[in-house]
Design an enzyme around this catalytic site. Sequence first.
Site, mmCIF file in Angstrom:
data_model
loop_
_atom_site.group_PDB
_atom_site.id
_atom_site.type_symbol
_atom_site.label_atom_id
_atom_site.label_comp_id
_atom_site.label_asym_id
_atom_site.label_seq_id
_atom_site.Cartn_x
_atom_site.Cartn_y
_atom_site.Cartn_z
ATOM 1 C CB CYS A 73 4.417 39.589 -14.472
ATOM 2 S SG CYS A 73 3.992 41.221 -13.891
ATOM 3 C CG HIS A 105 -1.787 1.183 1.345
ATOM 4 N ND1 HIS A 105 -1.432 2.271 2.108
ATOM 5 C CD2 HIS A 105 -2.970 1.492 0.780
ATOM 6 C CE1 HIS A 105 -2.371 3.187 2.012
ATOM 7 N NE2 HIS A 105 -3.321 2.739 1.223
ATOM 8 C CD GLU A 123 1.132 46.931 -9.821
ATOM 9 O OE1 GLU A 123 1.328 45.885 -9.188
ATOM 10 O OE2 GLU A 123 2.022 47.762 -10.040
ATOM 11 C CG ASP A 168 0.010 44.911 -5.829
ATOM 12 O OD1 ASP A 168 -0.328 44.837 -4.631
ATOM 13 O OD2 ASP A 168 1.165 45.182 -6.193
ATOM 14 N N GLY A 177 -0.508 42.877 -13.232
ATOM 15 C CA GLY A 177 0.058 42.423 -11.968
ATOM 16 C C GLY A 177 -1.090 41.848 -11.161
HETATM 17 MG MG MG Z 1 2.540 44.985 -7.783
#
Ligand code: MG
Length: 881
Positions: free
Chosen positions: A828, A457, A742, A766, A763
């Site tokens: 990103c 197992h 962002e 954020d 972004g």
């Molecule tokens: Mg930022």
Amino acid sequence: MGKKLIYYFSQSKCDGNAEMKNLLGSKGANLAEMCNIGIPVPSGFTLCTQVCKMYYNNDKLPDNLCGEIKNFMAILEEDAGCKFGDPNHPLLVSVRSGSIDSMPGMLDTILNVGLNDETVIGLAKKSNERFAYDSYCRFITMYSNVVLQLNHYLFQDILDSARCKNNVESLVDLDVSTLKQIINDFKNIVYENTGKHFPQNINEQLLSSITAVFSSWKNERAVSYRRIHNISEDLGTAVNIQTMVFGNLNNNSATGVIFTRNPSTGEKKCFGEFLLNAQGEDIVSGFYTPLPINNNTMGKLMPEVYEELYIICKKLEEYYKEMQDIEFTVQDGKLWILQTRSGKRTPEANIRIVVDMVNEKMITKNNGILKVDPNTLNSLLHPIFDIQCDKQVIGVGLPASPGIASGYVVFNTYNAEKAVKQGKQVILVRSETSPEDINGMNIASGIMTARGGMTSHAAVVTRGMGKPCICSVNGLHIDKNEGFFVLGEVKINKDDPITINGNTGEVILGILPTILPELSQEFETIMQWVDEIKTIKVLANADTPKDVEIAKKFGAEGIGLCRTEHMFFAHDRINLIQKLIIADSQDERVNALEELEKMQKSDFKEIFSMMVDKEITVRLLDPPLHEFLPNNKQSIKKVANLLGRSIEDIRSKVEQLSEQNPMLGHRGCRIAISYPEIYRMQIRAILSTVYDLRNEKNIVVKPEIMIPFVISEKELILICEMAREEARNFNNVQYSIGTMIELPRAALIADKLAKHAEFFSFGTNDLTQTTMGLSRDDSVSFLDTYKQAGIFENDPFVVLDVEGVGELMKIAVTKGRKSCPELKIGICGEHGADPKSIGFFINLGLQYVSCSAYRVPIAKLVAAHIALNQGHSKFSELTTN
Ligand code: MG
Ligand code: ADP
Ligand code: MG
């Protein structure tokens, strides 16, 4: 007339096939298919998953089912040439669970159904007494455990003491009179614990077994397993009733498991284990240590079976075009196949198998790509342990699942959970594992057991999870109270650090240091195929030359985010920026800036020369300035000394810069508006590097300068103007300038921003934080509550919130492209590599995702899956509406 609920399978008559997994479960469908292609499978029939659903809807089996089962049993009896319950010539069956997705060992199965005090005598006459009573023992144990819900230790204890008393290793060696005594004791246990006698009515045995196996769908460990593996609760299991074949008949009988390729390495060579004179569950239980299947073992003991087994392995693998995990039993020299399924394997093994199978022309490249689950790559890409370092090996066991893990010793799931909650990595150490340990195994970094073989197992489950495991560690003794273990001379306490090497079986004292992994040739090959297929670019976030090197190694097509502040945090530089921030006079500031510029330039030079012909996006300073300042007495004093200032000076500067909500404070391009010279310096460092590289080394790069935290058109206008002014000093340098999106406001005015920006980069960290008003650093505390309450399906910082944040992205893309059709847009941020989010980004029309270097191959693979499946990945569905 109701729908068909039961499907027969045998060599001569078979209602099902491999396509019918949803109805027959994968075990049932494959049993049927094997019958269809002439593999020797004992006859039987399958109660389909519909029955399971009816059972849960009505709290009982459908009314007409009993009659139907009787009819099918009659066909089975005819096939087998003996009768269920016949005191002279009894038919025995197994009642086997079989869900749609394989859930190894999680659901119940009962063997030898149909044995009672009469039929056992018939069975004994037909073959041999030892075997008949051995089977009866096994049946009572399994039935009592699964149907009557009695703890199997009640029975194990009796067996253990009988073995001790008779001084024998296993059940096989007990004589008939002892076995009869054991059966008596077993029956007493049943009576004492349930107030009822062990059922002698074979039809009751059969129906109760069927009901119990359906019920096992909802047992605790099965529910946990489904949660961990994201398997739907509604699917239900099928139940297979199958003629028993006996691996415990005599020494010309055996049971075993074989993989058509090596599940740890992927090597094209069958890999299996078997036990002579035993029944199926013996091998998976991990209680006995089986023999490996090879020329010297099975090849000598049962050469004809050995040869036939290899032929069947080849046939099944070619038929399914997939590595198979096959259960078999040999009854008195005759080979029977009891199950085949696609074999669980390590991520490394899978990659090798896929590349080999493409090269063998068994599957196409595209099929191959789809056989690699992006989620499994993680373990191949992260830093690995440096096994060359000085280390103390304290023991060895079977290398049951490869990989290395360091962690603190725990002995049970409870302590594992406790330690993991405190952020520790743990190694789960057990005598053997059982399905009850599934939660602990899931969170442990590695598993070590005292008993069990390569198909126990522990071994099977850890290989599926892709985590290291060592079984059968020689001389490992675990303290009864689970406070420590002893291994040879060494005593290791709970919470002590150890390392297990699942590649070699070595147990090592302490935690090992780590280094970067080498990617296999096969891995590179798959990534080449992926690059030919995918439609989105995958870039990496990399801040330093070292990061860039890693990014290139992992196949990043450029750098989508190079954060300049990380260059300042290096300990030999932080004082310069501190000097800058604290400077009173213009002179001092200019002086500090000059020094910083030199350093940035040398970094850029190194990074840019590594990225010739590739994109490189440099983000200007983002964090609030106070992050660079010391935050406690001691470091304030140190900085004061270094800069030749008074402690009071520094303290007051720290105070002056501190903010209640720094995440929403004086940061990003806001700094450039207050202190333009900082961004000017950075821009100059970038442009002069481009200039020098071209003039001195004939290297042409065109960096992209990215402005963070923009909320207004005017900010962008001012900074673009700065860049233009600086660029005048560097004849003909090429660069582009763009903005991060962002903040919600930036998304909403994207049309205005796009007039000045040549690119957008979302972004999403954020943007998630500010769209949801959710602090990334603090939200963790109630995230679980929110998930449980069904408000969040996922952590929005891991899987993009398509409904909200995604909507803002849509607005920004639409508005941005409307005012600037050639605008380049990417993302990103951690979402860039999330398998569930990438599909959304691709469908949104982004040109690239940029993520941490280690996740580049994952993102690429997901992108390839999406390209192959018209916008979807089987492994990463995210609802977009
Ligand atoms: Mg930022
Ligand atoms: P699991 O899904 O947990 O593997 P299985 O239904 O495959 O459960 O059965 C458990 C063990 O019993 C396996 O080793 C299997 O090969 C063996 N077994 C099941 N049915 C039979 C049978 N009819 N004859 C002999 N062995 C069987
Ligand atoms: Mg099985």
